[in-house]
Write an enzyme that holds these catalytic residues in place. Structure first.
Site, PDB file in Angstrom:
ATOM      1  N   LYS A 112       0.838  -1.207   0.000  1.00 58.69           N
ATOM      2  CA  LYS A 112       0.000   0.000   0.000  1.00 58.69           C
ATOM      3  C   LYS A 112       0.867   1.249   0.000  1.00 58.69           C
ATOM      4  O   LYS A 112       0.574   2.226  -0.704  1.00 58.69           O
ATOM      5  CB  LYS A 112      -0.923  -0.032   1.223  1.00 58.69           C
ATOM      6  CG  LYS A 112      -1.843   1.169   1.383  1.00 58.69           C
ATOM      7  CD  LYS A 112      -2.941   0.866   2.387  1.00 58.69           C
ATOM      8  CE  LYS A 112      -2.442   0.733   3.804  1.00 58.69           C
ATOM      9  NZ  LYS A 112      -2.285   2.020   4.488  1.00 58.69           N
ATOM     10  N   SER A 113       1.939   1.223   0.779  1.00 64.01           N
ATOM     11  CA  SER A 113       2.825   2.386   0.880  1.00 64.01           C
ATOM     12  C   SER A 113       3.477   2.713  -0.465  1.00 64.01           C
ATOM     13  O   SER A 113       3.492   3.867  -0.905  1.00 64.01           O
ATOM     14  CB  SER A 113       3.910   2.143   1.931  1.00 64.01           C
ATOM     15  OG  SER A 113       3.343   1.958   3.203  1.00 64.01           O
ATOM     16  N   ARG A 153       2.414   5.960  -3.252  1.00 59.12           N
ATOM     17  CA  ARG A 153       3.455   6.880  -3.716  1.00 59.12           C
ATOM     18  C   ARG A 153       3.545   6.869  -5.243  1.00 59.12           C
ATOM     19  O   ARG A 153       3.625   7.908  -5.897  1.00 59.12           O
ATOM     20  CB  ARG A 153       4.811   6.491  -3.087  1.00 59.12           C
ATOM     21  CG  ARG A 153       4.942   6.881  -1.620  1.00 59.12           C
ATOM     22  CD  ARG A 153       6.060   6.108  -0.932  1.00 59.12           C
ATOM     23  NE  ARG A 153       6.332   6.603   0.420  1.00 59.12           N
ATOM     24  CZ  ARG A 153       5.569   6.349   1.486  1.00 59.12           C
ATOM     25  NH1 ARG A 153       4.488   5.596   1.362  1.00 59.12           N
ATOM     26  NH2 ARG A 153       5.888   6.840   2.679  1.00 59.12           N
ATOM     27  N   ARG A 205      -8.017  13.724  12.708  1.00 59.86           N
ATOM     28  CA  ARG A 205      -6.590  13.430  12.529  1.00 59.86           C
ATOM     29  C   ARG A 205      -5.863  14.692  12.056  1.00 59.86           C
ATOM     30  O   ARG A 205      -6.221  15.280  11.041  1.00 59.86           O
ATOM     31  CB  ARG A 205      -6.402  12.276  11.540  1.00 59.86           C
ATOM     32  CG  ARG A 205      -6.999  10.975  12.061  1.00 59.86           C
ATOM     33  CD  ARG A 205      -6.859   9.837  11.079  1.00 59.86           C
ATOM     34  NE  ARG A 205      -5.459   9.396  10.936  1.00 59.86           N
ATOM     35  CZ  ARG A 205      -5.091   8.377  10.168  1.00 59.86           C
ATOM     36  NH1 ARG A 205      -5.997   7.701   9.483  1.00 59.86           N
ATOM     37  NH2 ARG A 205      -3.819   8.029  10.077  1.00 59.86           N
ATOM     38  N   ASP A 256       3.811   0.273  12.256  1.00 59.14           N
ATOM     39  CA  ASP A 256       2.606  -0.445  11.836  1.00 59.14           C
ATOM     40  C   ASP A 256       2.583  -1.908  12.257  1.00 59.14           C
ATOM     41  O   ASP A 256       1.527  -2.545  12.213  1.00 59.14           O
ATOM     42  CB  ASP A 256       2.433  -0.351  10.313  1.00 59.14           C
ATOM     43  CG  ASP A 256       1.864   0.987   9.878  1.00 59.14           C
ATOM     44  OD1 ASP A 256       1.337   1.722  10.726  1.00 59.14           O
ATOM     45  OD2 ASP A 256       1.951   1.307   8.671  1.00 59.14           O
ATOM     46  N   ARG A 292      -4.113   3.633  18.691  1.00 57.70           N
ATOM     47  CA  ARG A 292      -3.797   2.208  18.703  1.00 57.70           C
ATOM     48  C   ARG A 292      -3.215   1.732  20.025  1.00 57.70           C
ATOM     49  O   ARG A 292      -3.372   0.566  20.390  1.00 57.70           O
ATOM     50  CB  ARG A 292      -2.842   1.872  17.541  1.00 57.70           C
ATOM     51  CG  ARG A 292      -3.539   1.887  16.193  1.00 57.70           C
ATOM     52  CD  ARG A 292      -2.607   1.581  15.043  1.00 57.70           C
ATOM     53  NE  ARG A 292      -3.366   1.438  13.806  1.00 57.70           N
ATOM     54  CZ  ARG A 292      -2.826   1.392  12.591  1.00 57.70           C
ATOM     55  NH1 ARG A 292      -1.509   1.480  12.463  1.00 57.70           N
ATOM     56  NH2 ARG A 292      -3.588   1.259  11.529  1.00 57.70           N
ATOM     57  N   ARG A 334      -5.868  -2.952  11.200  1.00 57.14           N
ATOM     58  CA  ARG A 334      -4.770  -3.685  11.845  1.00 57.14           C
ATOM     59  C   ARG A 334      -5.194  -4.310  13.176  1.00 57.14           C
ATOM     60  O   ARG A 334      -4.597  -5.295  13.602  1.00 57.14           O
ATOM     61  CB  ARG A 334      -3.551  -2.780  12.010  1.00 57.14           C
ATOM     62  CG  ARG A 334      -3.030  -2.273  10.677  1.00 57.14           C
ATOM     63  CD  ARG A 334      -1.564  -1.941  10.682  1.00 57.14           C
ATOM     64  NE  ARG A 334      -1.198  -1.268   9.444  1.00 57.14           N
ATOM     65  CZ  ARG A 334      -0.997  -1.870   8.280  1.00 57.14           C
ATOM     66  NH1 ARG A 334      -1.142  -3.177   8.191  1.00 57.14           N
ATOM     67  NH2 ARG A 334      -0.666  -1.178   7.208  1.00 57.14           N
TER      68      ARG A 334
END
Length: 408
Positions: free
Chosen positions: A22-23, A27, A98, A293, A324, A367
């Site tokens: 995903k990262s 990008r 956020r 993560d 989290r 997650r």
């Protein structure tokens, strides 16, 4: 949808294919929007990447990226550079909580025109795209790397490039290096010396090319946990992975050796094998500032194995899909764990007791669902709102079922 995991036992020697990081995907999608001659293979099928693609393709004024935090940061930077375009970018209720002020302040220093539509420092934002002529900006070095990457990704399209100074001790360096490596790979000149990053303006057009995204190491973490919690000799092969990865979460291979999991690489796949039982007197001490993560997965693994675990460098976890650290403490304590947290650390005390049939709340956080699922090898449990996994790993439950998990 809730999923009940009955006590399960793995089929041995399974193979799993995981889609692109995903990262990396997000990008590259932004770079593709800036340089359309780039083609991308193995793009992540996560909700976040799908939303990123749709947003970049949309001609509408209103862009809603729901829970996708990476997309919010990257697209804020991107739309700031789209001369003549007026964009409103918003998201879920949690997204509006956020913070984004650090990034907005930096973009405004470069000349961007951004207005907060509800609360100062938070989405939704109105962005009037323009040519950004300033090129020097400074940021605190311990902020989310996504703010830094958002600036670096647009930097070569700024009139004078970018000189970014990071103040203090830098965290999440692998994610910054990932961004710079992807820029270098498509032909953009960068340097990262000391606390200063320079991205040169792109004078000549980027060449037509195809970039293949490596599979997602964060998603691999759940299989590391599964093997750690399994019997000696159990193994899973997952693809497509490289031993030398751009992703910070590739540190998993070193961390999970402490839990008795050995990683071997062949071609573009890796095999995880349980080679030893964990010493119950073991105390795991980790600094995860470069790979926050995987903290949830590691914490649950340690608890499931009955070993003591201390993790630091977790300050960015408080501004994720949920806080989290608080969520981990709450759900682990339901299972019988003794957990201590601070603003940047988490400690799990060694314990051999795990409560059964506990309902794990997921807090709209993918997650949380995936990190706790491997405990189904030890005890029956229920994962609430289980379809939240689609944010990063849509086929998660299908893959779990395929390797032997008993799901209802």
């Amino acid at each position: 949808m809730d999923i009940s995991i009955q006590k399960s036992k793995l089929h041995n020697r399974q193979e799993i294919q995981i889609t692109g990081s995903k990262s990396e995907s997000n990008r590259l999608l932004l770079l593709q929007a800036l340089f359309p001659q780039i083609s991308i293979n193995n793009i992540s099928n996560s909700d976040d990447s799908v939303l990123m693609q749709k947003a970049l393709e949309s001609k509408e004024q209103l862009i809603d990226i729901h829970h996708a935090g990476t997309a919010m940061r990257f697209l804020t930077a991107y739309f700031s550079t789209q001369q003549g375009r007026d964009t409103i970018i918003t998201g879920s209720t949690r997204m509006k909580e956020r913070p984004i002020k650090i990034l907005v302040d930096a973009l405004e220093t470069l000349g961007a025109d951004i207005t907060y539509l509800e609360n100062d420092g938070f989405p939704p934002l109105q962005i009037k795209g323009k040519t950004l002529t300033a090129f020097k900006v400074a940021l605190e070095a311990n902020v989310s790397s996504q703010y830094i990457s958002a600036l670096l990704l647009i930097a070569s399209k700024l009139q004078n490039g970018l000189e970014l100074t990071l103040i203090g001790k830098i965290t999440s360096v692998p994610y910054i290096n990932m961004t710079l490596s992807l820029l270098n790979n498509i032909g953009i000149t960068t340097s990262f010396e000391g606390n200063t990053i320079i991205v040169k303006p792109n004078v000549t057009e980027v060449k037509a090319q195809t970039v293949t995204v490596e599979s997602d190491w964060s998603s691999a973490s759940y299989f590391y946990s599964i093997i750690a919690l399994s019997d000696i000799g159990t193994e899973i092969t997952i693809s497509s992975y490289k031993e030398k990865s751009l992703q910070g979460d590739s540190v998993l291979s070193d961390i999970y050796e402490k839990f008795g999991v050995y990683t071997s690489f062949e071609a573009e796949s890796m095999t995880l094998k349980k080679t030893a039982n964990c010493d119950l007197n073991l105390s795991i001490d980790l600094d995860l500032k470069n790979a926050p993560d995987i903290a949830q997965t590691v914490a649950v693994t340690a608890f499931g194995l009955g070993v003591e675990c201390t993790m630091v460098g977790l300050h960015t976890l408080k501004i994720k899909e949920t806080d989290r650290l608080v969520a981990l403490k709450t759900e682990l304590e339901k299972l019988g764990a003794e957990v201590l947290i601070t603003n940047q650390s988490l400690y799990v005390k060694a314990s051999t007791k795990i409560n059964t049939d506990v309902k794990i709340a997921t807090y709209n956080d993918h997650r949380m669902a995936m990190a706790f699922a491997p405990l189904g090898l030890k005890v029956p449990l229920v994962i609430e709102n289980a379809d939240v996994v689609s944010k990063s790993y849509p086929q998660f439950w299908e893959d779990f079922k395929a390797i032997g998990f008993n799901l209802k």
